[in-house]
Design a protein around this motif. Sequence first.
Motif, PDB file in Angstrom:
ATOM      1  N   MET A 221       0.814  -1.210   0.000  1.00  0.00           N
ATOM      2  CA  MET A 221       0.000   0.000   0.000  1.00  0.00           C
ATOM      3  C   MET A 221       0.849   1.262   0.000  1.00  0.00           C
ATOM      4  SD  MET A 221      -3.232   0.940   2.439  1.00  0.00           S
ATOM      5  CE  MET A 221      -4.186  -0.422   1.759  1.00  0.00           C
ATOM      6  N   ALA A 222       1.894   1.308   0.819  1.00  0.00           N
ATOM      7  CA  ALA A 222       2.736   2.510   0.882  1.00  0.00           C
ATOM      8  C   ALA A 222       3.425   2.769  -0.451  1.00  0.00           C
ATOM      9  CB  ALA A 222       3.768   2.369   1.999  1.00  0.00           C
ATOM     10  N   ASP A 223       3.948   1.716  -1.062  1.00  0.00           N
ATOM     11  CA  ASP A 223       4.617   1.881  -2.347  1.00  0.00           C
ATOM     12  C   ASP A 223       3.639   2.329  -3.428  1.00  0.00           C
ATOM     13  OD1 ASP A 223       7.157   1.130  -1.444  1.00  0.00           O
ATOM     14  OD2 ASP A 223       6.740  -1.004  -1.757  1.00  0.00           O
ATOM     15  N   LEU A 224       2.448   1.757  -3.422  1.00  0.00           N
ATOM     16  CA  LEU A 224       1.463   2.127  -4.426  1.00  0.00           C
ATOM     17  C   LEU A 224       1.031   3.576  -4.277  1.00  0.00           C
ATOM     18  CD1 LEU A 224      -0.791  -1.071  -4.494  1.00  0.00           C
ATOM     19  CD2 LEU A 224       1.003  -0.417  -6.097  1.00  0.00           C
ATOM     20  N   ARG A 225       1.063   4.076  -3.053  1.00  0.00           N
ATOM     21  CA  ARG A 225       0.643   5.454  -2.823  1.00  0.00           C
ATOM     22  C   ARG A 225       1.741   6.470  -3.139  1.00  0.00           C
ATOM     23  NH1 ARG A 225      -2.724   4.195   2.744  1.00  0.00           N
ATOM     24  NH2 ARG A 225      -4.793   4.150   1.751  1.00  0.00           N
ATOM     25  N   THR A 226       2.992   6.062  -3.060  1.00  0.00           N
ATOM     26  CA  THR A 226       4.084   7.035  -3.180  1.00  0.00           C
ATOM     27  C   THR A 226       4.953   6.846  -4.413  1.00  0.00           C
ATOM     28  OG1 THR A 226       5.533   5.653  -1.801  1.00  0.00           O
ATOM     29  CG2 THR A 226       4.206   7.329  -0.677  1.00  0.00           C
ATOM     30  N   ASN A 227       4.956   5.667  -5.013  1.00  0.00           N
ATOM     31  CA  ASN A 227       5.911   5.385  -6.093  1.00  0.00           C
ATOM     32  C   ASN A 227       5.295   5.273  -7.484  1.00  0.00           C
ATOM     33  OD1 ASN A 227       7.974   5.345  -4.235  1.00  0.00           O
ATOM     34  ND2 ASN A 227       8.017   3.122  -4.022  1.00  0.00           N
ATOM     35  N   MET A 228       3.993   5.459  -7.599  1.00  0.00           N
ATOM     36  CA  MET A 228       3.359   5.405  -8.915  1.00  0.00           C
ATOM     37  C   MET A 228       3.253   6.823  -9.470  1.00  0.00           C
ATOM     38  SD  MET A 228       2.799   2.144  -9.231  1.00  0.00           S
ATOM     39  CE  MET A 228       1.584   1.837 -10.505  1.00  0.00           C
ATOM     40  N   PRO A 229       3.794   7.081 -10.651  1.00  0.00           N
ATOM     41  CA  PRO A 229       3.782   8.448 -11.199  1.00  0.00           C
ATOM     42  C   PRO A 229       2.357   8.988 -11.339  1.00  0.00           C
ATOM     43  CG  PRO A 229       5.213   7.013 -12.492  1.00  0.00           C
ATOM     44  CD  PRO A 229       4.457   6.136 -11.557  1.00  0.00           C
ATOM     45  N   GLN A 230       2.150  10.181 -10.866  1.00  0.00           N
ATOM     46  CA  GLN A 230       0.830  10.799 -10.936  1.00  0.00           C
ATOM     47  C   GLN A 230       0.725  11.620 -12.218  1.00  0.00           C
ATOM     48  OE1 GLN A 230      -1.574   9.887  -8.642  1.00  0.00           O
ATOM     49  NE2 GLN A 230       0.121   8.502  -8.177  1.00  0.00           N
ATOM     50  N   LEU A 231       0.564  10.914 -13.323  1.00  0.00           N
ATOM     51  CA  LEU A 231       0.466  11.537 -14.638  1.00  0.00           C
ATOM     52  C   LEU A 231      -0.931  11.281 -15.203  1.00  0.00           C
ATOM     53  CD1 LEU A 231       3.880  10.280 -16.073  1.00  0.00           C
ATOM     54  CD2 LEU A 231       3.422  12.495 -15.007  1.00  0.00           C
ATOM     55  N   SER A 232      -1.486  12.289 -15.851  1.00  0.00           N
ATOM     56  CA  SER A 232      -2.845  12.140 -16.370  1.00  0.00           C
ATOM     57  C   SER A 232      -2.919  11.144 -17.516  1.00  0.00           C
ATOM     58  CB  SER A 232      -3.387  13.500 -16.824  1.00  0.00           C
ATOM     59  OG  SER A 232      -2.565  14.041 -17.839  1.00  0.00           O
ATOM     60  N   ARG A 233      -1.804  10.937 -18.223  1.00  0.00           N
ATOM     61  CA  ARG A 233      -1.795   9.997 -19.342  1.00  0.00           C
ATOM     62  C   ARG A 233      -0.789   8.878 -19.082  1.00  0.00           C
ATOM     63  NH1 ARG A 233      -2.691  13.056 -25.092  1.00  0.00           N
ATOM     64  NH2 ARG A 233      -2.143  10.969 -25.797  1.00  0.00           N
ATOM     65  N   ARG A 234      -0.786   8.345 -17.870  1.00  0.00           N
ATOM     66  CA  ARG A 234       0.066   7.193 -17.568  1.00  0.00           C
ATOM     67  C   ARG A 234      -0.658   5.936 -18.037  1.00  0.00           C
ATOM     68  NH1 ARG A 234       0.177   4.083 -12.781  1.00  0.00           N
ATOM     69  NH2 ARG A 234      -0.883   5.720 -11.647  1.00  0.00           N
ATOM     70  N   VAL A 235      -0.201   5.377 -19.119  1.00  0.00           N
ATOM     71  CA  VAL A 235      -0.906   4.256 -19.723  1.00  0.00           C
ATOM     72  C   VAL A 235      -0.047   2.996 -19.819  1.00  0.00           C
ATOM     73  CG1 VAL A 235      -2.410   5.762 -21.052  1.00  0.00           C
ATOM     74  CG2 VAL A 235      -0.273   4.972 -22.065  1.00  0.00           C
ATOM     75  N   SER A 236       1.216   3.074 -19.495  1.00  0.00           N
ATOM     76  CA  SER A 236       2.094   1.920 -19.644  1.00  0.00           C
ATOM     77  C   SER A 236       2.203   1.157 -18.332  1.00  0.00           C
ATOM     78  CB  SER A 236       3.492   2.372 -20.085  1.00  0.00           C
ATOM     79  OG  SER A 236       3.433   3.032 -21.325  1.00  0.00           O
ATOM     80  N   GLY A 237       2.282  -0.160 -18.431  1.00  0.00           N
ATOM     81  CA  GLY A 237       2.468  -0.975 -17.242  1.00  0.00           C
ATOM     82  C   GLY A 237       1.166  -1.281 -16.527  1.00  0.00           C
ATOM     83  N   TYR A 238       1.297  -1.731 -15.304  1.00  0.00           N
ATOM     84  CA  TYR A 238       0.161  -2.193 -14.515  1.00  0.00           C
ATOM     85  C   TYR A 238      -0.224  -1.120 -13.497  1.00  0.00           C
ATOM     86  CZ  TYR A 238       1.152  -6.707 -16.584  1.00  0.00           C
ATOM     87  OH  TYR A 238       1.351  -7.718 -17.488  1.00  0.00           O
ATOM     88  N   ALA A 239      -1.437  -0.620 -13.602  1.00  0.00           N
ATOM     89  CA  ALA A 239      -1.907   0.474 -12.739  1.00  0.00           C
ATOM     90  C   ALA A 239      -2.412  -0.086 -11.414  1.00  0.00           C
ATOM     91  CB  ALA A 239      -2.990   1.276 -13.446  1.00  0.00           C
ATOM     92  N   LEU A 240      -1.520  -0.665 -10.639  1.00  0.00           N
ATOM     93  CA  LEU A 240      -1.921  -1.310  -9.392  1.00  0.00           C
ATOM     94  C   LEU A 240      -2.444  -0.319  -8.360  1.00  0.00           C
ATOM     95  CD1 LEU A 240       0.977  -3.919  -9.010  1.00  0.00           C
ATOM     96  CD2 LEU A 240      -1.336  -4.279  -9.885  1.00  0.00           C
ATOM     97  N   ASP A 241      -2.086   0.960  -8.510  1.00  0.00           N
ATOM     98  CA  ASP A 241      -2.610   1.948  -7.559  1.00  0.00           C
ATOM     99  C   ASP A 241      -4.115   2.123  -7.704  1.00  0.00           C
ATOM    100  OD1 ASP A 241      -1.802   2.972 -10.073  1.00  0.00           O
ATOM    101  OD2 ASP A 241      -1.985   5.027  -9.345  1.00  0.00           O
TER     102      ASP A 241
END
Length: 344
Positions: A221-241
């Motif tokens: 949970m901590a990693d998902l909240r702090t390490n996922m780029p907060q971009l409006s067009r983040r489309v690559s990879g797995y959006a686990l957040d």
Amino acid sequence: MADPHTIAAPDDIDVDGFRRALHAEFSGTVSFGPGARALYTADASNYRHVPLAVALPRTTDDIIAAVAAARAHGVPLTPRGGGTSIAGNAIGSGLVIDTSRHLTAIENLDPAARTAQVQPGLILDDLHAAAAPHGLTFGPDPSTHSRCTLGGMIGNNACGAHSVAWGTTADNVESLDVLLYDGTRMTVGATSAEELDRRAALPTPEGRIYAALRELTATYMADLRTNMPQLSRRVSGYALDRLLPEHGGHIARALTGTEGSCVTVLGATVRLAEAPPARALVVLGYPDAPSAADAVPELLDHGPLTVEGLNHRLVAGLDRPGARSGVALPKGRAWLMVEMGGAG
């Protein structure tokens, strides 16, 4: 029979047994012939893979049967929509399942709820046409809108120019009807903590999946909240957040963009947006690209539908011999095209 949890190399596949398994339960068209395989060797990318076979399902049950046959014989799967992918997303060496021929229906369009229930092979422009009389649209609109499918857009989390106003495909997915490789079928969407606990307690394959998702989210949970780029067009990879409780525990949106690597999409319920009755395009000139980029945050405060940029190098390509742009641009070496919407 191959281990259902492994993917066999094409040389290790019992092709005759796989062919018999497909034809036994499949009502659509299946081809192992060189012509069909050659047609599906390419998509819009520069990559090439010759598939083992091509399946054109007529029904959702056909997709389920095809996945079961592939599982039993260790055949890799590649779900395919319009074949507009530019990164080799719609090609593979196993079974290509093309939903764009028959599974093209809008099963329900609810103007009051602003939702549409669609099959994966539905072409985006067909959804636009059906929604337009109600003053609605599906916001994400990639340049391939005349041929891309909703299933493909869900696969790669398509955006388009109007993602500035309406977000990515993931932002507009309400729920997904999905099939796992082991045959488990689920309808997933936003999941509250209480519902997650209830479903995780079920002594079923679905319950085990919800339990695993709950554990994954709690552990990281901590990693998902702090390490996922907060971009409006983040489309690559797995959006686990998207699984986080503050994002509604939205399993469907977490799956959007996973390119068929986790599930096969059988259907979707998507959100429709209000289409502005009037639109205007403004072209703004700037001395260089950095200056244009610096202006974007202030422009976003005005709620544009689109903000797209180009520089002098792109425009110069239109002025080569034999090519004419026919467009008079404002002075500058970089430009922003800003579309605004209104009541008219």
